[in-house]
Write a protein that holds these residues in place. Structure first.
Motif, PDB file in Angstrom:
ATOM      1  N   ILE A  95       0.777  -1.340  -0.040  1.00 52.99           N
ATOM      2  CA  ILE A  95      -0.072   0.015   0.038  1.00 52.99           C
ATOM      3  C   ILE A  95       0.861   1.195   0.005  1.00 52.99           C
ATOM      4  N   ALA A  96       0.507   2.247  -1.035  1.00 56.46           N
ATOM      5  CA  ALA A  96       1.248   3.491  -1.080  1.00 56.46           C
ATOM      6  C   ALA A  96       0.043   4.537  -0.850  1.00 56.46           C
ATOM      7  N   LEU A  97       0.356   5.569   0.033  1.00 59.20           N
ATOM      8  CA  LEU A  97      -0.566   6.633   0.325  1.00 59.20           C
ATOM      9  C   LEU A  97      -0.175   8.089  -0.215  1.00 59.20           C
ATOM     10  N   ARG A  98      -1.202   8.637  -0.633  1.00 59.62           N
ATOM     11  CA  ARG A  98      -1.130  10.054  -1.386  1.00 59.62           C
ATOM     12  C   ARG A  98      -2.057  10.894  -1.028  1.00 59.62           C
ATOM     13  N   LYS A  99      -1.609  12.176  -0.949  1.00 59.71           N
ATOM     14  CA  LYS A  99      -2.493  13.263  -0.519  1.00 59.71           C
ATOM     15  C   LYS A  99      -2.700  14.295  -1.744  1.00 59.71           C
ATOM     16  N   GLU A 100      -3.841  14.671  -2.212  1.00 54.72           N
ATOM     17  CA  GLU A 100      -4.047  15.660  -3.525  1.00 54.72           C
ATOM     18  C   GLU A 100      -4.875  16.695  -2.888  1.00 54.72           C
ATOM     19  N   GLU A 101      -4.876  17.738  -3.740  1.00 46.07           N
ATOM     20  CA  GLU A 101      -6.076  18.787  -3.357  1.00 46.07           C
ATOM     21  C   GLU A 101      -7.416  18.257  -2.960  1.00 46.07           C
ATOM     22  N   PRO A 102      -7.804  19.308  -2.277  1.00 46.84           N
ATOM     23  CA  PRO A 102      -9.322  19.093  -1.646  1.00 46.84           C
ATOM     24  C   PRO A 102     -10.287  18.979  -2.767  1.00 46.84           C
ATOM     25  N   VAL A 103     -11.553  18.182  -2.763  1.00 51.88           N
ATOM     26  CA  VAL A 103     -12.647  18.367  -3.705  1.00 51.88           C
ATOM     27  C   VAL A 103     -13.806  18.311  -2.912  1.00 51.88           C
ATOM     28  N   LYS A 104     -14.788  18.932  -3.696  1.00 51.66           N
ATOM     29  CA  LYS A 104     -15.992  19.114  -2.641  1.00 51.66           C
ATOM     30  C   LYS A 104     -16.464  17.664  -2.460  1.00 51.66           C
ATOM     31  N   GLY A 105     -16.940  17.613  -0.875  1.00 53.95           N
ATOM     32  CA  GLY A 105     -17.538  16.511  -0.392  1.00 53.95           C
ATOM     33  C   GLY A 105     -16.489  15.297  -0.055  1.00 53.95           C
ATOM     34  N   GLY A 106     -15.037  15.397  -0.607  1.00 58.84           N
ATOM     35  CA  GLY A 106     -13.998  14.442  -0.334  1.00 58.84           C
ATOM     36  C   GLY A 106     -14.141  13.307  -1.246  1.00 58.84           C
ATOM     37  N   LEU A 107     -12.943  12.731  -1.432  1.00 60.68           N
ATOM     38  CA  LEU A 107     -12.821  11.469  -2.294  1.00 60.68           C
ATOM     39  C   LEU A 107     -11.526  10.748  -1.902  1.00 60.68           C
ATOM     40  N   VAL A 108     -11.724   9.298  -2.262  1.00 55.83           N
ATOM     41  CA  VAL A 108     -10.526   8.660  -2.109  1.00 55.83           C
ATOM     42  C   VAL A 108     -10.525   7.559  -3.145  1.00 55.83           C
ATOM     43  N   ARG A 109      -9.477   7.685  -4.164  1.00 56.04           N
ATOM     44  CA  ARG A 109      -9.184   6.935  -5.305  1.00 56.04           C
ATOM     45  C   ARG A 109      -8.208   5.805  -4.779  1.00 56.04           C
ATOM     46  N   ILE A 110      -8.574   4.515  -5.158  1.00 55.42           N
ATOM     47  CA  ILE A 110      -7.826   3.329  -4.811  1.00 55.42           C
ATOM     48  C   ILE A 110      -7.469   2.784  -6.227  1.00 55.42           C
ATOM     49  N   GLU A 111      -6.242   2.548  -6.526  1.00 52.73           N
ATOM     50  CA  GLU A 111      -5.971   2.262  -7.733  1.00 52.73           C
ATOM     51  C   GLU A 111      -4.957   0.705  -7.412  1.00 52.73           C
ATOM     52  N   LEU A 112      -5.381  -0.175  -7.940  1.00 49.36           N
ATOM     53  CA  LEU A 112      -4.830  -1.604  -8.016  1.00 49.36           C
ATOM     54  C   LEU A 112      -4.225  -1.952  -9.170  1.00 49.36           C
ATOM     55  N   GLU A 113      -3.216  -2.580  -8.951  1.00 48.51           N
ATOM     56  CA  GLU A 113      -2.110  -2.890 -10.320  1.00 48.51           C
ATOM     57  C   GLU A 113      -1.337  -4.181  -9.553  1.00 48.51           C
ATOM     58  N   ARG A 114      -1.242  -5.146 -10.493  1.00 52.56           N
ATOM     59  CA  ARG A 114      -0.202  -6.353 -10.187  1.00 52.56           C
ATOM     60  C   ARG A 114       1.027  -5.858  -9.961  1.00 52.56           C
ATOM     61  N   VAL A 115       1.649  -6.693  -9.295  1.00 52.02           N
ATOM     62  CA  VAL A 115       3.375  -6.373  -9.053  1.00 52.02           C
ATOM     63  C   VAL A 115       3.917  -7.773  -9.701  1.00 52.02           C
ATOM     64  N   ASN A 116       4.505  -7.356 -11.075  1.00 57.69           N
ATOM     65  CA  ASN A 116       5.367  -8.451 -11.612  1.00 57.69           C
ATOM     66  C   ASN A 116       6.402  -8.814 -11.012  1.00 57.69           C
ATOM     67  N   GLY A 117       6.571 -10.536 -10.891  1.00 59.21           N
ATOM     68  CA  GLY A 117       7.840 -10.970 -10.176  1.00 59.21           C
ATOM     69  C   GLY A 117       7.368 -11.564  -8.761  1.00 59.21           C
TER      70      GLY A 117
END
Length: 121
Positions: free
Chosen positions: A99-121
């Motif tokens: 898991i990697a965590l990031r902060k971005e600029e505020p958006v109305k109402g708040g939002l969380v984006r979760i990106e899933l990606e396979r790790v090769n190897g």
């Protein structure tokens, strides 16, 4: 293969520093898990898309409601039920996640984006 899931900002009852009644927290946790599961399916994820033994890279991007400061570790803890719902949808235990965590600029109402990606190897 990378998939992105957008979730609403976690309910205040789910934040670790919140002082909500345990029943209110349980209700919100159940709702968050169900909503995340449905959102994962709506994003096109199907059980078995992310087969083990490969690990899974999960990037969680927080876009808060306001510019007020917040702790990333508490924000991640508030997402526990949502992450469990996504784990249910993909069939991969979250112990296999990087898991990697990031902060971005505020958006109305708040939002969380979760990106899933396979790790090769």
């Amino acid at each position: 293969m990378a998939i992105s899931i957008e979730l609403p900002w976690p309910a205040k009852e789910l934040h670790p520093n919140g002082r909500s009644h345990y029943m209110a927290k349980a209700r919100e946790a159940k709702k968050a898990r169900s909503n995340a599961h449905k959102s994962a399916l709506a994003a096109g994820i199907r059980l078995g898309d992310f087969d083990i033994p490969q690990a899974l890279r999960v990037t969680v991007t927080f876009m808060p409601k306001t510019r007020n400061a917040f702790d990333l570790d508490n924000a991640l803890a508030a997402l526990k039920s949502s992450l469990d719902g996504i784990a249910d949808a993909i069939g991969v235990d979250d112990s296999k996640w990087q898991i990697a965590l990031r902060k971005e600029e505020p958006v109305k109402g708040g939002l969380v984006r979760i990106e899933l990606e396979r790790v090769n190897g």
